[in-house]
Design a protein around this motif. Structure first.
Motif: not given
Ligand SMILES: [Zn+2]
Length: 557
Positions: A33-42, A83-88
């Motif tokens: 499903x589409x993420x309701x709240x959290x997204x990774x920003x890249x 933890x992997x360094x991504x922006x969430x």
């Protein structure tokens, strides 16, 4: 293998596939499903975080995870990605960026910005002017202080100007970047848009042409930043400088705070005292969570004993939410966030390090300060300064610091002297304090002596207060007698007026190396410390007091 084995390269591969096939096809193919709240920003684009992690698994061992195999919450997938360094971050739709000028000094820009964005507008002060908008604003800002901005109406003949388009196109949820010249100075999110000339006039008056800032925005998650805007402005508008409020699609642009933060130097330090202090002062989190995180940190400081220890989540939740509720800070229902989120700092640790599993027999996670930070906190002076950093930067809008500190067992840290109020001068007049009784006996002889030396004239401001029965002054200890174990002698005493005493005792005034008395808030000079020859002040006490204060950084000339 589980989602926790997914590596950074797998996530990047999943992101590439997402870009290749497009969002809808990507989600459909893997059944997410589409993420309701959290997204990774890249690279400025948002990606559904759970789907990305599930698909990333395919690049790890050839099989994508199905949505039912793992939970996609902040505490699981979110923390793993971070933890992997991504922006969430929380999803914000639609994705637009409003580039908002602060305005120059001629238009009152800096003053307005300070007053209505940095400090905020007390809704009660303009209740009538807000009219029908008041109720919704009150619901948005439970503490009664709103962060507001407005734009004057575009000229009727210029309905296709950047400004007219921006005002028409803004939407709730858009991100706002304030800029002054070529620097971004703050970012925020639009919570409410409304047209209200009466309120605008009541708050900001009118500009030099008689227009008022009637196209108003209520803002949330305001963060002050300082980032060079040249690059973004150029890419967004192909102009060298921006002159008006401008709306651009956010998707193409990485805004300053989305850039990855520098990672910690190493998991266990060593960190300098200054580094820790900077972390406490900034906390690098959205405004709302900075407050609940600060309360959580105060609670944990209040628990510091002889040995370092970690607190089970249930204990932490109970303790912190009680304090949050008591002092009216929102977030009592989200206490788990600071518990996990503070892990990004250098002074917080969680056991087990792994993201908790939901298995029934899993041990309860525990969190608290690192051994190193605990060691630092055992020093009263560092502890006081840490508490002051949290109080002054993140909790300064809480009215009742006496109750706040008492509720976390840090009542003695309210003032330098330790007391809920400044001490009265004679032992008989002292207020009794529940936590320390009257164990500190002050010597009435030195009190009398210091007042006589100055004939009741304030050593800071020169004021001499007179009553119907003679002059009045107060004897102030420089280094407090209680937690700070200062001596009760003439070397540690000042003769002050009541006003200066309250401010000096409450970390509001300090004495600098040249014995100039300054405000902690902005370093502004308020006077010179007058010392008579018969008064042997110990400079070490002055230094000790100064180092407890969270003094504002020097302003650039
Ligand atoms: Zn004074």
């Amino acid at each position: 293998m589980s989602y926790r084995d997914v590596r950074g390269q797998d996530v990047l591969a999943a992101i590439a596939r997402f870009d290749e096939v497009g969002r809808d096809a990507f989600l459909e193919r893997y059944g997410y499903d589409k993420a309701r709240r959290f997204v990774v920003v890249h690279n400025g684009k948002q990606y559904d975080s759970k789907a990305i992690v599930g698909v990333a698994h395919e690049f790890l061992d050839g099989r994508a995870l199905t949505p039912g195999e793992f939970s996609g919450g902040h505490a699981t997938v979110g923390l793993h990605l971070r933890g992997l360094g991504f922006v969430v971050q929380e999803r914000r739709d639609p994705q637009q960026l409003l580039l908002q000028p602060r305005g120059g000094a001629r238009d009152g820009g800096p003053g307005n910005f300070k007053r209505t964005i940095e400090k905020g507008v007390r809704l009660a002060d303009h209740a009538d002017a807000f009219g029908e908008d008041l109720a919704e604003l009150q619901a948005l800002y439970r503490d009664g202080t709103a962060k507001l901005w407005g734009n004057t109406p575009p000229a009727p003949a210029k309905q296709n100007s950047l400004k007219a388009k921006a005002i028409r196109g803004r939407r709730v949820g858009d991100r706002v970047l304030f800029y002054a010249k070529r620097t971004f100075i703050a970012e925020a999110v639009i919570l409410k848009l409304f047209h209200n000339p009466a309120a605008a006039r009541s708050i900001w008056g009118a500009d030099k042409t008689g227009e008022t800032f009637e196209h108003m925005m209520a803002l949330g998650d305001v963060r002050l930043i300082r980032e060079d805007a040249t690059d973004l402005v150029l890419r967004a508008t192909r102009q060298e400088t921006l002159r008006s409020v401008t709306l651009v699609p956010a998707g193409k642009f990485v805004t300053p705070t989305e850039q990855p933060k520098p990672t910690k130097p190493s998991p266990d330090g060593p960190f300098s005292v200054e580094q820790h202090m900077t972390e406490l002062l900034t906390l690098h989190s959205p405004e709302r969570s900075a407050k609940s995180e600060s309360v959580a940190l105060l609670w944990t400081i209040g628990q510091v004993g002889d040995k370092p220890r970690l607190h089970p989540l249930s204990t932490f939740r109970q303790g912190v939410s009680m304090v949050l509720t008591a002092c009216g800070v929102e977030g009592a229902d989200e206490v788990e966030r600071p518990f996990y989120d503070l892990r990004r700092t250098s002074f917080w640790r969680i056991d087990p390090e792994e993201t908790p599993s939901s298995a029934a027999n899993a041990p309860e996670p525990r969190a608290g300060f690192t051994d190193e930070f605990h060691r630092l906190l055992m020093d009263v002076s560092f502890r006081t300064k840490a508490i002051n950093a949290l109080r002054s930067r993140h909790l300064d809008d809480i009215e009742d610091h006496e109750s706040l500190l008492a509720s976390v067992g840090l009542g003695d840290y309210l003032t330098v002297s330790g007391g809920p109020q400044r001490d009265a001068d004679t032992p008989g007049e002292r207020r009794r304090r529940p936590n320390q009784g009257s164990s500190v006996v002050r010597d009435p002889k030195v009190v009398k002596k210091v007042k006589a030396l100055y004939d009741h004239t304030c050593q800071f401001c020169g004021t001499r207060l007179s009553t119907g029965f003679g002059y009045y002054s107060e004897a102030a200890h420089i280094r407090g007698l209680t937690v700070h174990t200062g001596p009760d002698d003439l070397e540690n005493l000042l003769c002050l007026c009541a006003n200066c005493h309250v401010q000096f005792d409450g970390y509001g005034l300090y004495v600098d190396e040249d014995y100039v008395v300054r405000r902690v808030r902005d370093r502004v000079e308020v006077g010179k410390l007058r010392v008579v020859p018969d008064h042997p002040i110990d400079a070490a006490h002055i230094t000790y007091h100064r180092e407890l204060c969270v003094i504002a950084p020097p302003t650039s000339p």
